[in-house]
Scaffold this active site. Structure first.
Site, PDB file in Angstrom:
ATOM      1  CG  HIS A 181      10.103   5.014   0.884  1.00 29.60           C
ATOM      2  ND1 HIS A 181      10.579   4.404   2.019  1.00 29.60           N
ATOM      3  CD2 HIS A 181       9.385   4.074   0.219  1.00 29.60           C
ATOM      4  CE1 HIS A 181      10.172   3.135   2.041  1.00 29.60           C
ATOM      5  NE2 HIS A 181       9.440   2.906   0.957  1.00 29.60           N
ATOM      6  CG  HIS A 213       4.563   3.130   1.684  1.00 28.74           C
ATOM      7  ND1 HIS A 213       3.978   1.912   1.411  1.00 28.74           N
ATOM      8  CD2 HIS A 213       5.888   2.945   1.529  1.00 28.74           C
ATOM      9  CE1 HIS A 213       4.916   1.038   1.122  1.00 28.74           C
ATOM     10  NE2 HIS A 213       6.085   1.620   1.172  1.00 28.74           N
TER      11      HIS A 213
HETATM   12  P1  5GP Z   1       8.340  -0.587   1.032  1.00 29.19           P
HETATM   13  O1  5GP Z   1       9.498  -1.504   0.769  1.00 29.19           O
HETATM   14  O2  5GP Z   1       7.043  -1.334   1.177  1.00 29.19           O
HETATM   15  O3  5GP Z   1       8.280   0.541   0.053  1.00 29.19           O
HETATM   16  O4  5GP Z   1       8.697   0.105   2.409  1.00 29.19           O
HETATM   17  C1  5GP Z   1       8.065  -0.151   3.620  1.00 29.19           C
HETATM   18  C2  5GP Z   1       8.755   0.699   4.671  1.00 29.19           C
HETATM   19  O5  5GP Z   1       7.954   0.673   5.841  1.00 29.19           O
HETATM   20  C3  5GP Z   1      10.140   0.202   5.071  1.00 29.19           C
HETATM   21  O6  5GP Z   1      11.090   1.232   4.844  1.00 29.19           O
HETATM   22  C4  5GP Z   1      10.013  -0.141   6.557  1.00 29.19           C
HETATM   23  O7  5GP Z   1      11.131   0.204   7.313  1.00 29.19           O
HETATM   24  C5  5GP Z   1       8.778   0.659   6.966  1.00 29.19           C
HETATM   25  N1  5GP Z   1       8.015   0.052   8.038  1.00 29.19           N
HETATM   26  C6  5GP Z   1       7.567  -1.229   8.085  1.00 29.19           C
HETATM   27  N2  5GP Z   1       6.865  -1.449   9.217  1.00 29.19           N
HETATM   28  C7  5GP Z   1       6.873  -0.270   9.884  1.00 29.19           C
HETATM   29  C8  5GP Z   1       6.306   0.141  11.137  1.00 29.19           C
HETATM   30  O8  5GP Z   1       5.665  -0.617  11.854  1.00 29.19           O
HETATM   31  N3  5GP Z   1       6.495   1.427  11.508  1.00 29.19           N
HETATM   32  C9  5GP Z   1       7.224   2.313  10.736  1.00 29.19           C
HETATM   33  N4  5GP Z   1       7.353   3.550  11.198  1.00 29.19           N
HETATM   34  N5  5GP Z   1       7.758   1.960   9.558  1.00 29.19           N
HETATM   35  C10 5GP Z   1       7.587   0.686   9.146  1.00 29.19           C
END
Ligand code: 5GP
Ligand code: ZN
Length: 138
Positions: free
Chosen positions: A104, A102
């Protein structure tokens, strides 16, 4: 299509978990982060399960990045953002919590709007040596 039954983003792709959807095509889904760090914080993901950016096939990675670019443009045009941070955490050591590729897309309004990336200088690094380690293997 690769699907991981334990993966929260795969569940979102499958419609088993709801999301606030912004965009969808055959390969890409964009939705709002559930815990936004700024107003409009968006996640752009591959529909297929790849655990990190680094392991995602180029064609899919490019499609995700195309959508991320467009989302960033619209954040500036429509939300009044003054800047955008594009952030991809790859692996736990880099802060990745959800092991499904993903991107951001974080709209920025001021330098003090609540989100901060800190670049602390690492001292005494032998730059030519680092370059040797990397460039011969590209
Ligand atoms: P990472 O730290 O893996 O780059 O970021 C994961 C992101 O996914 C976090 O910013 C978190 O808030 C988001 N996230 C985690 N679970 C969910 C979810 O169930 N729905 C949505 N919309 N975002 C999520
Ligand atoms: Zn997944």
């Amino acid at each position: 299509m690769k699907f991981d039954a334990n993966c929260i983003f795969c569940k979102i792709v499958a419609g088993q978990v709801p999301c606030t959807k912004l965009y969808e095509d055959e390969d890409v889904l964009a939705f709002l982060d559930i815990n936004p760090v700024t107003y409009g914080h968006t996640l752009v993901i591959s529909k297929e399960h790849y655990s990190t950016f680094l392991s995602t096939p180029k064609a899919i990675m490019n499609k995700v990045m195309n959508v991320a670019q467009r989302i960033g443009q619209v954040q500036i045009e429509q939300l009044g953002a003054k800047g955008v941070n594009i952030l991809i955490n790859s692996y736990e050591a880099a802060g990745q919590v959800v092991p499904h590729f993903h991107v951001h897309v974080i709209p920025r309004y001021t330098a003090k709007d609540g989100f901060r990336l800190e670049f602390k200088e690492l001292k005494d690094v032998n730059l030519p040596k680092v370059a040797e380690e990397i460039k011969d293997n590209l």
